[in-house]
Motif scaffolding. Structure first.
Motif, PDB file in Angstrom:
ATOM      1  N   SER A   8      51.497  35.085  62.854  1.00 42.05           N
ATOM      2  CA  SER A   8      52.537  34.098  63.178  1.00 42.05           C
ATOM      3  C   SER A   8      51.958  32.685  63.185  1.00 42.05           C
ATOM      4  O   SER A   8      52.690  31.712  63.092  1.00 42.05           O
ATOM      5  N   LEU A  27      44.879  31.535  61.216  1.00 44.29           N
ATOM      6  CA  LEU A  27      44.300  32.044  59.969  1.00 44.29           C
ATOM      7  C   LEU A  27      45.231  33.043  59.292  1.00 44.29           C
ATOM      8  O   LEU A  27      45.398  33.021  58.068  1.00 44.29           O
ATOM      9  N   ASP A  68      52.155  44.788  69.112  1.00 42.46           N
ATOM     10  CA  ASP A  68      50.817  44.501  69.622  1.00 42.46           C
ATOM     11  C   ASP A  68      49.829  45.398  68.876  1.00 42.46           C
ATOM     12  O   ASP A  68      49.866  46.625  69.015  1.00 42.46           O
ATOM     13  N   ALA A  74      43.472  39.993  64.248  1.00 39.21           N
ATOM     14  CA  ALA A  74      44.122  40.033  65.570  1.00 39.21           C
ATOM     15  C   ALA A  74      43.630  38.821  66.327  1.00 39.21           C
ATOM     16  O   ALA A  74      42.752  38.095  65.846  1.00 39.21           O
ATOM     17  N   THR A 129      37.437  26.711  62.659  1.00 43.19           N
ATOM     18  CA  THR A 129      38.616  26.348  61.884  1.00 43.19           C
ATOM     19  C   THR A 129      39.693  25.848  62.834  1.00 43.19           C
ATOM     20  O   THR A 129      39.829  26.380  63.946  1.00 43.19           O
ATOM     21  N   THR A 143      42.623  25.883  64.626  1.00 46.49           N
ATOM     22  CA  THR A 143      43.729  26.770  65.002  1.00 46.49           C
ATOM     23  C   THR A 143      43.844  26.742  66.528  1.00 46.49           C
ATOM     24  O   THR A 143      43.024  26.115  67.205  1.00 46.49           O
TER      25      THR A 143
HETATM   26  P1  NAD Z   1      45.062  31.979  66.670  1.00 47.77           P
HETATM   27  O1  NAD Z   1      44.981  32.110  68.141  1.00 47.77           O
HETATM   28  O2  NAD Z   1      45.422  30.660  66.098  1.00 47.77           O
HETATM   29  O3  NAD Z   1      46.126  33.040  66.068  1.00 47.77           O
HETATM   30  C1  NAD Z   1      46.060  34.360  66.473  1.00 47.77           C
HETATM   31  C2  NAD Z   1      47.252  35.140  65.932  1.00 47.77           C
HETATM   32  O4  NAD Z   1      47.107  36.475  66.381  1.00 47.77           O
HETATM   33  C3  NAD Z   1      48.600  34.678  66.427  1.00 47.77           C
HETATM   34  O5  NAD Z   1      49.551  34.850  65.396  1.00 47.77           O
HETATM   35  C4  NAD Z   1      48.890  35.652  67.583  1.00 47.77           C
HETATM   36  O6  NAD Z   1      50.264  35.769  67.831  1.00 47.77           O
HETATM   37  C5  NAD Z   1      48.303  36.914  67.003  1.00 47.77           C
HETATM   38  N1  NAD Z   1      47.892  37.936  67.953  1.00 47.77           N
HETATM   39  C6  NAD Z   1      47.049  37.802  69.000  1.00 47.77           C
HETATM   40  N2  NAD Z   1      46.861  38.984  69.603  1.00 47.77           N
HETATM   41  C7  NAD Z   1      47.597  39.898  68.913  1.00 47.77           C
HETATM   42  C8  NAD Z   1      47.821  41.290  69.058  1.00 47.77           C
HETATM   43  N3  NAD Z   1      47.249  41.981  70.049  1.00 47.77           N
HETATM   44  N4  NAD Z   1      48.655  41.917  68.182  1.00 47.77           N
HETATM   45  C9  NAD Z   1      49.244  41.218  67.196  1.00 47.77           C
HETATM   46  N5  NAD Z   1      49.060  39.892  66.999  1.00 47.77           N
HETATM   47  C10 NAD Z   1      48.257  39.246  67.863  1.00 47.77           C
HETATM   48  O7  NAD Z   1      43.658  32.514  66.151  1.00 47.77           O
HETATM   49  P2  NAD Z   1      42.952  32.283  64.731  1.00 47.77           P
HETATM   50  O8  NAD Z   1      42.063  31.109  64.831  1.00 47.77           O
HETATM   51  O9  NAD Z   1      43.944  32.372  63.648  1.00 47.77           O
HETATM   52  O10 NAD Z   1      41.975  33.540  64.714  1.00 47.77           O
HETATM   53  C11 NAD Z   1      42.236  34.767  64.063  1.00 47.77           C
HETATM   54  C12 NAD Z   1      41.019  35.651  64.264  1.00 47.77           C
HETATM   55  O11 NAD Z   1      39.881  35.033  63.653  1.00 47.77           O
HETATM   56  C13 NAD Z   1      40.667  35.855  65.741  1.00 47.77           C
HETATM   57  O12 NAD Z   1      40.204  37.157  65.934  1.00 47.77           O
HETATM   58  C14 NAD Z   1      39.558  34.846  65.962  1.00 47.77           C
HETATM   59  O13 NAD Z   1      38.709  35.192  67.036  1.00 47.77           O
HETATM   60  C15 NAD Z   1      38.847  34.913  64.615  1.00 47.77           C
HETATM   61  N6  NAD Z   1      38.031  33.721  64.370  1.00 47.77           N
HETATM   62  C16 NAD Z   1      38.599  32.489  64.390  1.00 47.77           C
HETATM   63  C17 NAD Z   1      37.797  31.377  64.173  1.00 47.77           C
HETATM   64  C18 NAD Z   1      38.373  29.972  64.207  1.00 47.77           C
HETATM   65  O14 NAD Z   1      37.601  29.012  64.203  1.00 47.77           O
HETATM   66  N7  NAD Z   1      39.667  29.784  64.220  1.00 47.77           N
HETATM   67  C19 NAD Z   1      36.422  31.535  63.925  1.00 47.77           C
HETATM   68  C20 NAD Z   1      35.888  32.817  63.888  1.00 47.77           C
HETATM   69  C21 NAD Z   1      36.703  33.906  64.123  1.00 47.77           C
END
Ligand code: NAD
Length: 263
Positions: free
Chosen positions: A16, A19, A65, A93, A190, A192
């Protein structure tokens, strides 16, 4: 370059925002139909609306979830009911909570395993039989730079993403004869909600501003800035494509040069 994604069906977990949403948008722009997911219905519906408005993709939004077995299975079931197949799976996730080793209870560890490892397992198990039958598939796991260079204060993420990486590397060999590739893409810092939350947490803990917290990350990134989500999504779309047919079993960073190792 024609990525050959036209008419493919892609399922992107947790999409939603952040990433996942950027990946869904990129795949939809390349002609794929999309199954998107998140827990909350409102934001998910908004993202589905945006995808329909800006691309020709057919979009199915399933709120569930993914850390819950039933939720992850329902996403796959709805995808198969609606489109009859999933060609591209992107496991993703929310990130597990930050904090040092001693801050986490065993319950926190179990919840993080459910969220980060089991969500990927359930989605993969659900789509694999169909991919094998059709002799074509792309499985992409969104992991983290933490897999190559652990990030201080993120022990849950550092540990459990290593398990996802081990699973994916093994699966890649097993399913290669069926025309299925399995790869991991490792985001660096990134822009977010996740990095906004982490910056806020560090700022509170250390008595600095959020800008200063981001500045500390930027100092360690040779490109000198955080990535935009679409810069990450571009690589995922390529790995999902027909053109990436000889790339499997690998983990590729999109980190602006943050990881300091040679390989
Ligand atoms: P974000 O918080 O911007 O988005 C997370 C998304 O996951 C949202 O759409 C949320 O609704 C959904 N979500 C969360 N828990 C959920 C669940 N239990 N079931 C279904 N949907 C769920 O995070 P992001 O930055 O897009 O990160 C995505 C993944 O990449 C995460 O695991 C994060 O730890 C990892 N990550 C992100 C970064 C970064 O810099 N953004 C770096 C390394 C790793």
């Amino acid at each position: 370059m024609d990525l050959g994604l036209d008419g493919r069906v892609a399922l992107v977990g947790a999409s939603s925002r952040g990433l996942g949403r950027a990946v869904a948008r990129e795949l939809a722009a390349e002609g794929a139909d999309l199954v998107i997911n998140a827990r909350g219905e409102e934001k998910l519906a908004e993202t589905a609306g945006e995808l329909r408005e800006h691309t020709d993709a057919r979009v199915l939004a399933v709120s569930a979830d993914l850390s819950d077995d039933e939720g992850a299975s329902r996403v796959v079931d709805r995808a198969l009911e609606e489109f009859g197949r999933v060609d591209v799976l992107v496991t993703n996730a929310g990130g597990p909570p930050a904090g040092p080793f001693e801050a986490h209870s065993m319950e926190d560890w179990r919840a993080a395993v459910d969220l980060t490892l089991e969500s990927a397992l359930h989605l993969t198990r659900g789509v694999l039989p169909g991919m094998k039958e059709r002799g074509w598939g792309r499985i992409l796991n969104i992991t983290s730079i933490a897999v190559k260079q652990p990030v201080d204060g993120l022990v849950l993420s550092n540990s459990i993403r290593a398990a996802v990486t081990g699973m994916a590397r093994t699966l890649a060999n097993e399913v290669a004869p069926h025309g299925i590739t399995v790869n991991n893409v490792m985001p660096g810092y990134t822009r977010t909600r996740r990095t906004e939350d982490l910056a806020r947490q560090i700022a509170e803990q250390e008595g600095i501003t959020e800008d200063e917290a981001r500045g500390r990350w930027e100092e360690k990134i040779p490109l000198g800035r955080l990535a935009e989500p679409r810069e990450f999504a571009a690589l995922v779309a390529f790995l999902a494509s027909e053109r990436a047919s000889y790339i499997t079993g690998t983990s590729i960073p999109v980190d602006g040069g943050w990881i300091r190792s040679l390989l």
